[in-house]
Scaffold this active site. Sequence first.
Site, PDB file in Angstrom:
ATOM      1  N   ARG A  83       0.848  -1.189   0.000  1.00 19.76           N
ATOM      2  CA  ARG A  83       0.000   0.000   0.000  1.00 19.76           C
ATOM      3  C   ARG A  83       0.880   1.234   0.000  1.00 19.76           C
ATOM      4  O   ARG A  83       1.757   1.395   0.827  1.00 19.76           O
ATOM      5  CB  ARG A  83      -0.884   0.010   1.239  1.00 19.76           C
ATOM      6  CG  ARG A  83      -1.496   1.355   1.493  1.00 19.76           C
ATOM      7  CD  ARG A  83      -2.983   1.296   1.540  1.00 19.76           C
ATOM      8  NE  ARG A  83      -3.530   2.625   1.680  1.00 19.76           N
ATOM      9  CZ  ARG A  83      -4.387   2.967   2.610  1.00 19.76           C
ATOM     10  NH1 ARG A  83      -4.804   2.090   3.489  1.00 19.76           N
ATOM     11  NH2 ARG A  83      -4.854   4.194   2.651  1.00 19.76           N
ATOM     12  N   ARG A  92      -6.143   2.233  -3.849  1.00 20.93           N
ATOM     13  CA  ARG A  92      -5.296   1.524  -2.893  1.00 20.93           C
ATOM     14  C   ARG A  92      -5.372   0.011  -3.094  1.00 20.93           C
ATOM     15  O   ARG A  92      -6.407  -0.519  -3.490  1.00 20.93           O
ATOM     16  CB  ARG A  92      -5.646   1.902  -1.447  1.00 20.93           C
ATOM     17  CG  ARG A  92      -7.049   1.669  -0.977  1.00 20.93           C
ATOM     18  CD  ARG A  92      -8.032   2.821  -1.184  1.00 20.93           C
ATOM     19  NE  ARG A  92      -7.597   4.176  -0.981  1.00 20.93           N
ATOM     20  CZ  ARG A  92      -7.575   4.797   0.187  1.00 20.93           C
ATOM     21  NH1 ARG A  92      -7.945   4.178   1.285  1.00 20.93           N
ATOM     22  NH2 ARG A  92      -7.210   6.045   0.260  1.00 20.93           N
ATOM     23  N   ASP A  95      -7.004  -1.501   2.003  1.00 21.41           N
ATOM     24  CA  ASP A  95      -7.341  -0.556   3.063  1.00 21.41           C
ATOM     25  C   ASP A  95      -8.021  -1.354   4.168  1.00 21.41           C
ATOM     26  O   ASP A  95      -8.973  -2.101   3.885  1.00 21.41           O
ATOM     27  CB  ASP A  95      -8.316   0.467   2.452  1.00 21.41           C
ATOM     28  CG  ASP A  95      -8.552   1.676   3.343  1.00 21.41           C
ATOM     29  OD1 ASP A  95      -7.752   1.909   4.271  1.00 21.41           O
ATOM     30  OD2 ASP A  95      -9.538   2.383   3.100  1.00 21.41           O
ATOM     31  N   ASP A  97      -9.792  -0.829   7.847  1.00 16.01           N
ATOM     32  CA  ASP A  97     -10.284   0.168   8.807  1.00 16.01           C
ATOM     33  C   ASP A  97     -10.962  -0.515   9.981  1.00 16.01           C
ATOM     34  O   ASP A  97     -11.838  -1.372   9.789  1.00 16.01           O
ATOM     35  CB  ASP A  97     -11.315   1.090   8.144  1.00 16.01           C
ATOM     36  CG  ASP A  97     -10.698   2.072   7.154  1.00 16.01           C
ATOM     37  OD1 ASP A  97      -9.499   2.373   7.293  1.00 16.01           O
ATOM     38  OD2 ASP A  97     -11.430   2.533   6.261  1.00 16.01           O
TER      39      ASP A  97
HETATM   40  N1  ROI Z   1     -15.041   3.790  -2.242  1.00 14.65           N
HETATM   41  C1  ROI Z   1     -15.488   2.530  -2.207  1.00 14.65           C
HETATM   42  N2  ROI Z   1     -16.536   2.193  -2.969  1.00 14.65           N
HETATM   43  N3  ROI Z   1     -14.909   1.575  -1.409  1.00 14.65           N
HETATM   44  C2  ROI Z   1     -13.862   1.880  -0.610  1.00 14.65           C
HETATM   45  O1  ROI Z   1     -13.348   0.983   0.106  1.00 14.65           O
HETATM   46  C3  ROI Z   1     -13.370   3.198  -0.604  1.00 14.65           C
HETATM   47  N4  ROI Z   1     -12.335   3.571   0.192  1.00 14.65           N
HETATM   48  C4  ROI Z   1     -11.907   4.820   0.244  1.00 14.65           C
HETATM   49  C5  ROI Z   1     -12.512   5.914  -0.592  1.00 14.65           C
HETATM   50  C6  ROI Z   1     -11.431   6.526  -1.450  1.00 14.65           C
HETATM   51  C7  ROI Z   1     -13.130   6.950   0.344  1.00 14.65           C
HETATM   52  N5  ROI Z   1     -13.557   5.433  -1.458  1.00 14.65           N
HETATM   53  C8  ROI Z   1     -13.997   4.148  -1.442  1.00 14.65           C
HETATM   54  O2  ROI Z   1     -10.920   5.130   1.071  1.00 14.65           O
END
Ligand code: ROI
Length: 148
Positions: A83, A92, A95, A97
């Site tokens: 990443r 990315r 990610d 979270d």
């Molecule tokens: N949009 C979608 N559909 N899924 C994500 O995981 C995601 N993650 C992000 C941002 C760029 C806000 N947009 C996203 O970090």
Amino acid sequence: MNTAFIALGSNLNNPIYHVEKGIRDINHLLETRVIKRSSLYKSKPVGPQNQSDYINAVIKITTNYEPIELLDNLQSIENKHHRKRVKRWGPRTLDLDILIFNNLIINHERLIVPHPEIVNRDFVLIPLKEITNYDFIIPKYGKLLQYI
Ligand code: ROI
């Protein structure tokens, strides 16, 4: 033992692979187990539109890590997936979270829990709904179903 919900997202270089491998990597963390996982969901990018569609999922884990230790471990998994933090809201490879950690409300400089965008993002709410009961309550925000 703590219970947490983690959101996974990827939109680069075989996103299905990165999300599936991310789930396995989390299951391999010390004293951490994935106890439920959602299906994979394809979603349009939220934020800048000039990037590929995302693959998203949510998992439920048990862990003996404290929140910041869990954050450190998730960030090292993100780094293993190459990443690059190029730009905010940019594409990315993986990610991870922390959405929810027990019933805690955390306002740390590195970590806000529940995740501040949790109730605004369908790509999180829909998979979270899949793996929880109909009366599931998001700490600080209340019933999940009212946001869907
Ligand atoms: N949009 C979608 N559909 N899924 C994500 O995981 C995601 N993650 C992000 C941002 C760029 C806000 N947009 C996203 O970090």
